[in-house]
Design an enzyme around this catalytic site. Sequence first.
Site, mmCIF file in Angstrom:
data_model
loop_
_atom_site.group_PDB
_atom_site.id
_atom_site.type_symbol
_atom_site.label_atom_id
_atom_site.label_comp_id
_atom_site.label_asym_id
_atom_site.label_seq_id
_atom_site.Cartn_x
_atom_site.Cartn_y
_atom_site.Cartn_z
ATOM 1 N N SER B 139 0.684 -1.123 -0.366
ATOM 2 C CA SER B 139 0.148 -0.173 -0.044
ATOM 3 C C SER B 139 0.514 1.265 -0.157
ATOM 4 C CB SER B 139 -1.051 0.115 1.235
ATOM 5 O OG SER B 139 -1.315 1.354 0.945
ATOM 6 N N TYR B 152 -1.569 -0.961 10.007
ATOM 7 C CA TYR B 152 -1.833 -0.854 8.257
ATOM 8 C C TYR B 152 -0.567 -0.409 7.848
ATOM 9 C CZ TYR B 152 -4.393 -1.516 4.090
ATOM 10 O OH TYR B 152 -5.080 -1.763 3.044
#
Lengths: 78, 245
Positions: B139, B152
């Site tokens: 990401s 995350y």
Amino acid sequence: MSDVADRVKKIVVEHLGVDAEKVTDNANFIDDLGADSLDTVELVMAFEEEFNVEIPDDAAETIVTVGDAIKFLEKNAA
Amino acid sequence: MFDLTGRKALVTGATGGIGGAIARALHQQGAIVTLSGTRRSALEELAASLGERVHIVEANLSDKDSVEALVPAAEAAMDGLDILVNNAGVTRDNLFMRMKDEEWDTVIAVNLTAAFRLSRAAVKGMMRRRHGRIVNIGSVVGSTGNPGQGNYAASKAGLIGMTKALAAEVASRNITVNCVAPGFIESPMTDVLNEKQREGILGTIPMGRLGQGDEIASSVVYLASTEAAYVTGHTLHVNGGMAMF
């Protein structure tokens, strides 16, 4: 030749693609049989699988010849 | 170009927005695909829409035994494994000071530890076959950070480091390990954004729109292909220009 020796040599021949007559007790995996460091890891894992035994990292480091592997497995494999 | 006929691929999180697009694209290039996820009915629906050359292996990536069983099951179903796509990911957003251990642990377990275990298992057979492709879906947040996503961001940054380390270890066996780092993509994960958040995000994207799952999938197809044989340890950012490296 012991049963363990037979099985060890068969694995070495298969994994490294070398001639069976080259796989003597004194043969050094890296210097004589052309293995690189990844090959030696693969061999150790193949021994573990074949003999259903765990080879700790510090023991694996001492296995540098075919004979070393046979000796270790004769002593430690069930 | 990018023909994957006969290649055997495993995609985790295949029922997600991006995962589904990846599975579809690999399949379209000719690959045999194993779909993995937690929701049986969604997996079956996707499999039915793809038709032939598709297998399903359910797996819960927060469960160690389930993870350990996945690669052997996929290899058995397809008689080998050439392409592993570690796509499955979860979010448990919270401000750092309020973040619970459980929120941290879950995200690290699914996004990072499962990718480690699956890669470890997959690489064994790939070493023997002297060929393999691992694509980790990271990401942009793994490189930029993002408030509310400490867990995350850490998991995705971890994937980038893991990608590089593994890539270096197995390069001599014609196994490449790369990362695709999406920016904001239209998916269930971004559907939860409200209009104001969405506008705020769009303001940071030079392209002025969210990305599509297909645009991630085509990057995965490239990295999985023969044409990308010399690309390894790389993180390919697909984010409409919102962060440039």
